[in-house]
Design a protein around this motif. Structure first.
Motif, PDB file in Angstrom:
ATOM      1  N   UNK A 222     115.357 164.477  53.220  1.00  0.00           N
ATOM      2  CA  UNK A 222     113.993 164.896  53.727  1.00  0.00           C
ATOM      3  C   UNK A 222     113.001 165.290  52.513  1.00  0.00           C
ATOM      4  N   UNK A 223     111.700 164.795  52.792  1.00  0.00           N
ATOM      5  CA  UNK A 223     110.802 165.205  51.778  1.00  0.00           C
ATOM      6  C   UNK A 223     109.397 165.555  52.434  1.00  0.00           C
ATOM      7  N   UNK A 224     108.622 166.552  52.028  1.00  0.00           N
ATOM      8  CA  UNK A 224     107.575 167.107  52.642  1.00  0.00           C
ATOM      9  C   UNK A 224     106.484 166.639  51.688  1.00  0.00           C
ATOM     10  N   UNK A 225     105.387 166.083  52.625  1.00  0.00           N
ATOM     11  CA  UNK A 225     104.038 165.697  52.000  1.00  0.00           C
ATOM     12  C   UNK A 225     103.025 166.735  51.821  1.00  0.00           C
ATOM     13  N   UNK A 230     106.892 165.905  57.446  1.00  0.00           N
ATOM     14  CA  UNK A 230     108.380 165.767  56.889  1.00  0.00           C
ATOM     15  C   UNK A 230     108.746 164.316  57.174  1.00  0.00           C
ATOM     16  N   UNK A 231     109.012 163.636  55.856  1.00  0.00           N
ATOM     17  CA  UNK A 231     109.510 162.358  55.709  1.00  0.00           C
ATOM     18  C   UNK A 231     110.871 162.431  55.855  1.00  0.00           C
ATOM     19  N   UNK A 232     111.809 161.483  56.523  1.00  0.00           N
ATOM     20  CA  UNK A 232     113.152 161.824  56.668  1.00  0.00           C
ATOM     21  C   UNK A 232     113.797 160.242  56.503  1.00  0.00           C
ATOM     22  N   UNK A 233     114.593 159.934  55.494  1.00  0.00           N
ATOM     23  CA  UNK A 233     115.144 158.724  55.304  1.00  0.00           C
ATOM     24  C   UNK A 233     116.253 158.679  56.506  1.00  0.00           C
ATOM     25  N   UNK A 234     116.720 157.585  56.978  1.00  0.00           N
ATOM     26  CA  UNK A 234     117.484 157.192  57.913  1.00  0.00           C
ATOM     27  C   UNK A 234     118.637 156.511  57.227  1.00  0.00           C
ATOM     28  N   UNK A 235     119.898 157.005  57.327  1.00  0.00           N
ATOM     29  CA  UNK A 235     121.241 156.118  56.902  1.00  0.00           C
ATOM     30  C   UNK A 235     121.541 155.417  58.197  1.00  0.00           C
ATOM     31  N   UNK A 236     121.794 154.112  58.112  1.00  0.00           N
ATOM     32  CA  UNK A 236     122.061 153.175  59.382  1.00  0.00           C
ATOM     33  C   UNK A 236     120.663 153.207  60.385  1.00  0.00           C
ATOM     34  N   UNK A 237     119.719 153.696  59.682  1.00  0.00           N
ATOM     35  CA  UNK A 237     118.520 153.464  60.767  1.00  0.00           C
ATOM     36  C   UNK A 237     117.202 152.690  60.357  1.00  0.00           C
ATOM     37  N   UNK A 263     113.293 159.382  49.725  1.00  0.00           N
ATOM     38  CA  UNK A 263     111.993 159.103  49.384  1.00  0.00           C
ATOM     39  C   UNK A 263     111.364 160.159  48.173  1.00  0.00           C
ATOM     40  N   UNK A 264     110.607 159.717  47.284  1.00  0.00           N
ATOM     41  CA  UNK A 264     109.755 160.421  46.480  1.00  0.00           C
ATOM     42  C   UNK A 264     108.537 160.125  46.471  1.00  0.00           C
ATOM     43  N   UNK A 265     107.489 160.920  46.365  1.00  0.00           N
ATOM     44  CA  UNK A 265     105.992 160.559  46.137  1.00  0.00           C
ATOM     45  C   UNK A 265     105.855 160.559  44.781  1.00  0.00           C
ATOM     46  N   UNK A 266     105.376 159.422  44.197  1.00  0.00           N
ATOM     47  CA  UNK A 266     104.957 159.411  42.778  1.00  0.00           C
ATOM     48  C   UNK A 266     103.612 158.514  42.287  1.00  0.00           C
ATOM     49  N   UNK A 267     103.393 158.322  41.139  1.00  0.00           N
ATOM     50  CA  UNK A 267     102.065 157.608  40.935  1.00  0.00           C
ATOM     51  C   UNK A 267     101.045 158.770  40.567  1.00  0.00           C
ATOM     52  N   UNK A 268      99.898 158.082  39.991  1.00  0.00           N
ATOM     53  CA  UNK A 268      98.878 159.241  39.662  1.00  0.00           C
ATOM     54  C   UNK A 268      98.270 159.908  40.777  1.00  0.00           C
TER      55      UNK A 268
END
Length: 314
Positions: A222-225, A230-237, A263-268
């Protein structure tokens, strides 16, 4: 203008179990690990160049330090990692009495505290735990997990999210200013009835792995913006779910590979998303259909992430 929420592969490295991307604004790079191959990877977003470092044992996460360098969580403990020399220096054992466990996902909060989980490497027994590591030392904060993922913290610093992957649950805790947890509760759970708003153009409902024996998949990293979603990656999803702060599913981003790990948020402007994926658990037939499995992906979003925090005490 780049299309939003359209993942593309930027590094087809075919990781067995890519995990834990972190954005480094200092060197315009994404750092992440391949747990099973015992690799730490760096991807330069400006040039497309990349580096690979051999870790001492299976490595679950990499986290930056304020003083420079990183802490890497491995099966054999915590290590100080110098990206210039590529050297790993042992820092601390975590679970020397549990040789069947390894470390998994990790996170640094705004106070510079490191949080991470452990898990049963065979994915069978509830020996996994959630830890906090700061100037006070290492402290176990929660237990009874087979596979842990996360944690992540809300923008106001008052809520910590942590995943029980096999139960397909994101838990929420109240987080105090001094780093204590209370009021554990279910924030979101997979394989529930799809929400009413998944008809959005950026959402995928009926074709989103419903045919799979894994249903919606499993809650991975999970990652929070910056808006508290809450953004959550899904394994087998086959993608990533985005939940509003009240737990409602508001977006699904579909991927061309089934195992998205974090995931990760990046860039300027922190609106470029980087996602790790995995080939682990896929058959030869699956891999033929998913040739980019294990690659590093990117897509654009309309909401910025939060800046990458750095460990303050080591």
């Amino acid at each position: 203008m780049t299309d939003l929420f359209q993942p593309t592969c930027v590094w087809d490295l075919k990781a067995t179990l890519g995990e834990g991307p972190v954005w480094s604004a200092k060197d315009h790079a994404v750092w992440f690990v391949d747990i099973k191959k015992q690799h730490v990877h760096r991807y330069d977003v400006t040039t497309g160049g990349h580096q690979t470092f051999n870790a001492p044992s299976p490595c679950g996460f990499i986290a930056p330090k304020q003083r420079g360098g990183f802490i890497v969580g491995c099966k054999t403990g915590l290590y100080d990692f110098d990206p210039v020399s590529g050297a790993f220096a042992f820092l601390s054992h975590v679970e020397p009495g549990l040789p069947g466990n390894r470390l998994n996902d990790g996170y640094v909060d705004a106070q510079g505290r490191l949080w991470f989980g452990s898990m049963d490497d065979d994915e069978n027994h509830p020996t996994g735990k959630l830890y906090r590591y700061d100037a006070r030392g290492l402290k176990m904060m929660d237990d009874d997990y087979v596979i842990t993922n996360g944690p992540a913290v809300s923008p106001d610093g008052r809520t910590l999210y942590h995943n029980d992957t096999l139960k397909k649950i994101i838990f929420a805790f109240d987080l105090s200013a001094d780093g204590h947890l209370s009021n554990k509760r279910v924030f979101a759970q997979l394989d529930q009835e799809a929400p009413a708003d998944v008809s959005s153009p950026v959402c995928y409902a009926g074709d989103f792995a419903r045919h799979s024996e894994h249903g919606d998949g499993y809650m991975d990293g999970p990652v929070v913006d910056s808006a508290g979603n809450v953004w959550n990656a899904l394994f087998f999803g086959w993608g990533v779910n985005c939940y509003a702060p009240d737990g409602r599913l508001i977006r699904r981003v579909k991927f061309p590979v089934s195992n998205v790990t974090k995931i990760a948020f990046g860039g300027p402007d922190l609106k470029t998303v980087y996602a790790t994926t995995a080939a682990k658990g896929l058959s030869n037939e699956d891999l033929q259909k998913q040739p980019l499995a294990g690659g590093l992906f990117t897509f654009q979003t309309d909401i910025a992430g939060l800046p990458q925090n750095e460990i303050s005490h080591v």
